[in-house]
Design an enzyme around this catalytic site. Structure first.
Site, PDB file in Angstrom:
ATOM      1  N   HIS A   1       0.805  -1.222   0.000  1.00 14.54           N
ATOM      2  CA  HIS A   1       0.000   0.000   0.000  1.00 14.54           C
ATOM      3  C   HIS A   1       0.841   1.277   0.000  1.00 14.54           C
ATOM      4  O   HIS A   1       1.930   1.331   0.563  1.00 14.54           O
ATOM      5  CB  HIS A   1      -0.920   0.002   1.222  1.00 14.54           C
ATOM      6  CG  HIS A   1      -0.171  -0.115   2.526  1.00 14.54           C
ATOM      7  ND1 HIS A   1       0.323   0.969   3.208  1.00 14.54           N
ATOM      8  CD2 HIS A   1       0.178  -1.201   3.257  1.00 14.54           C
ATOM      9  CE1 HIS A   1       0.933   0.568   4.312  1.00 14.54           C
ATOM     10  NE2 HIS A   1       0.865  -0.750   4.363  1.00 14.54           N
ATOM     11  N   ASP A   2       0.315   2.300  -0.663  1.00 15.25           N
ATOM     12  CA  ASP A   2       0.844   3.668  -0.620  1.00 15.25           C
ATOM     13  C   ASP A   2       2.229   3.819  -1.242  1.00 15.25           C
ATOM     14  O   ASP A   2       2.912   4.813  -0.983  1.00 15.25           O
ATOM     15  CB  ASP A   2       0.867   4.197   0.824  1.00 15.25           C
ATOM     16  CG  ASP A   2      -0.502   4.153   1.476  1.00 15.25           C
ATOM     17  OD1 ASP A   2      -1.387   4.903   1.034  1.00 15.25           O
ATOM     18  OD2 ASP A   2      -0.695   3.351   2.415  1.00 15.25           O
TER      19      ASP A   2
ATOM     20  N   GLY B   1       5.109  -1.107   2.551  1.00 20.33           N
ATOM     21  CA  GLY B   1       4.284   0.080   2.387  1.00 20.33           C
ATOM     22  C   GLY B   1       5.063   1.383   2.383  1.00 20.33           C
ATOM     23  O   GLY B   1       6.119   1.506   3.003  1.00 20.33           O
TER      24      GLY B   1
END
Length: 252
Positions: A115-116, A133
């Site tokens: 994520h991100d 992440g």
């Protein structure tokens, strides 16, 4: 062409989708997208023109983050990027709202992008690379196979990381790194030449590299000198600024 054995809940009229693939209702597909057999694309995911998703890849799933509470987050994949078989790419969390992979990237088989993350143009992630992440990867960086990258690490543009090495800290741009513990071995000269670096541009960067990594005094003083002096080129200043701005510490 959409295979009749696939499940497609979005507009796939300009895409080629193989048997038993599953594409969710919030997915947006550009022209010429190809999705292989048994692949899964879900969530608020955008596949830009010419993106290829290999068989059994899983793209746009929820982030593997215990803080995630179902917020509407996104995944964006740029033009002509290739995601190979069994790769796994997660959407963002509420922290940034978005995971992004730039155009012309290659994400090889079994790689994971969490994520991100922000991945620039032309990046290559070899087989079984694991990106945690909030990692940022600059354009045309190459990461060798089976490399784990710690969360919040920044990997500079045009760098190359050898296969099998753990990456716990920021990797400076334009550099070739490897070893246990991870160290800068040299300037990524071959990779830079392949990307059109030559002549005075390359010589200036080589001189800056030797000053930063082999010079006297503190690293901050050496990098500050390059940022301030006019004789240094754009790439040399980019390298120095990257080193000054590092928050996780640097691979040196």
């Amino acid at each position: 062409m959409i295979h009749p054995a696939s499940i497609v809940e979005c507009d796939g009229s300009d895409a080629e989708i193989g048997p038993f693939a599953v594409v969710g209702p919030e997915v947006r597909l550009g022209r010429g997208v190809r999705i292989g057999a048994h692949a899964v694309v879900e969530g608020r995911t955008t596949l830009s023109d010419g993106v290829r998703i290999g068989p059994n890849a899983v793209v746009g799933t929820e982030p593997q983050d215990l803080k995630y509470a179902g917020e509407p987050t996104e995944l964006f994949i740029g033009e002509r990027t290739v995601i190979r078989e069994f790769a796994d790419i997660n959407r963002g969390t509420a922290a940034t709202g978005r995971t992004e992979i730039g155009p012309d990237c290659l994400v090889m088989a079994y790689a994971h992008v969490a994520h991100d993350c922000r991945i620039g143009r032309g990046v290559i992630l070899a087989n079984a690379v694991n990106i945690a992440g909030h990692v940022e990867i600059g354009e045309y960086a190459t990461i060798g196979g089976v490399v784990p990258v710690h969360q919040f690490v920044r990997i500079g543009a045009y760098s190359m990381i050898g296969g099998g090495y753990r990456v716990p800290m920021d990797v400076p741009p334009y550099c070739l790194v490897g070893g246990y513990p991870l160290r800068v071995a040299s300037l990524n000269t071959i990779g830079l030449k392949r990307r059109g670096f030559s002549g005075e541009r390359l010589r200036n960067l080589e001189e800056a590299f030797h000053l930063l990594f082999r010079g006297e005094g503190t690293l901050a003083a050496r990098a500050g000198r390059i940022v301030q002096e006019e004789r240094w080129g754009e790439e040399a200043k980019n390298l120095a600024r990257f080193m000054l701005e590092s928050r996780r510490g640097l691979v040196c």
